[in-house]
Design an enzyme around this catalytic site. Structure first.
Site, PDB file in Angstrom:
ATOM      1  N   HIS A 186      -4.639   3.277   4.388  1.00  0.00           N
ATOM      2  CA  HIS A 186      -3.428   4.053   4.109  1.00  0.00           C
ATOM      3  C   HIS A 186      -3.479   4.578   2.680  1.00  0.00           C
ATOM      4  O   HIS A 186      -4.244   4.094   1.855  1.00  0.00           O
ATOM      5  CB  HIS A 186      -2.171   3.190   4.288  1.00  0.00           C
ATOM      6  N   HIS A 233      -4.885   7.932  -3.514  1.00  0.00           N
ATOM      7  CA  HIS A 233      -6.188   7.449  -3.058  1.00  0.00           C
ATOM      8  C   HIS A 233      -5.992   6.431  -1.942  1.00  0.00           C
ATOM      9  O   HIS A 233      -4.910   5.887  -1.771  1.00  0.00           O
ATOM     10  CB  HIS A 233      -6.966   6.831  -4.222  1.00  0.00           C
TER      11      HIS A 233
END
Length: 186
Positions: free
Chosen positions: A126, A36
């Site tokens: 990220h 995630h």
């Protein structure tokens, strides 16, 4: 708070990462099913603050305009000689990255408004792929092998509030992101 890429985006990245999984000096890779994009990390939240935090997150997510995301490239946190985290980046034009940064900022403000501690560092979207153990040999150049990776695009549809305990992730609440172009009239 997090954005979870759809299965096709995670599968594409997992396939690109497959040749690196057993490389000498590779990090301990995370499970693709749990990948995630973290928008805001909070430590333990007192249970009595959870309802107010949930309301604040809903208010922070509500004004988020539509955006199309794509996982692309890779990098590391830490030096080449002592890498710590291997990550995949998020590709998009300035507007898409601005949407994510603004969303992360609103989420942080909601948490700070409740007195919760929030890290004070710039937001870098990220997805953590793996972590290097500090006492094992590490190949800090390994992320460069994914430099040309470009995954499939997907629309940002929701933000989830996730509780992590014992390495498990539990979705507490999901907050939809507008699918309507803000330039359209209702």
């Amino acid at each position: 708070m997090a954005v979870t890429p759809p299965p096709e985006a995670r599968d594409s990245l997992a396939a690109a990462l497959a040749p690196l999984r057993d490389a000498p000096g590779a990090p301990r890779w995370g499970d693709p099913a749990r990948w995630h994009l973290t928008l805001l990390f909070l430590g333990a939240v007192p249970p009595d603050l959870l309802p107010a935090l949930t309301a604040g997150v809903g208010e922070a997510v509500a004004p988020t305009p539509p955006a199309v995301l794509r996982l692309a490239g890779a990098g590391r946190f830490g030096s080449r000689r002592r890498p710590q985290v291997c990550w995949a980046g998020v590709d998009g034009d300035v507007a898409v990255l601005a949407v994510l940064a603004a969303l992360a900022g609103r989420l942080a403000a909601a948490a700070r408004g409740l007195g919760l501690p929030v890290e004070d560092r710039p937001f870098r979207p990220h997805l953590t792929l793996g972590r290097w153990h500090p006492r094992r040999p590490a190949d800090g150049d390994l992320p460069e092998r994914l430099a040309g990776y470009r995954g499939p695009q997907w629309p940002l549809r929701e933000v989830t509030m996730v509780r992590s305990t014992g390495g498990r992730h539990e979705v507490l609440e999901s907050f939809p992101v507008s699918t309507r172009d803000p330039s359209e009239r209702p």
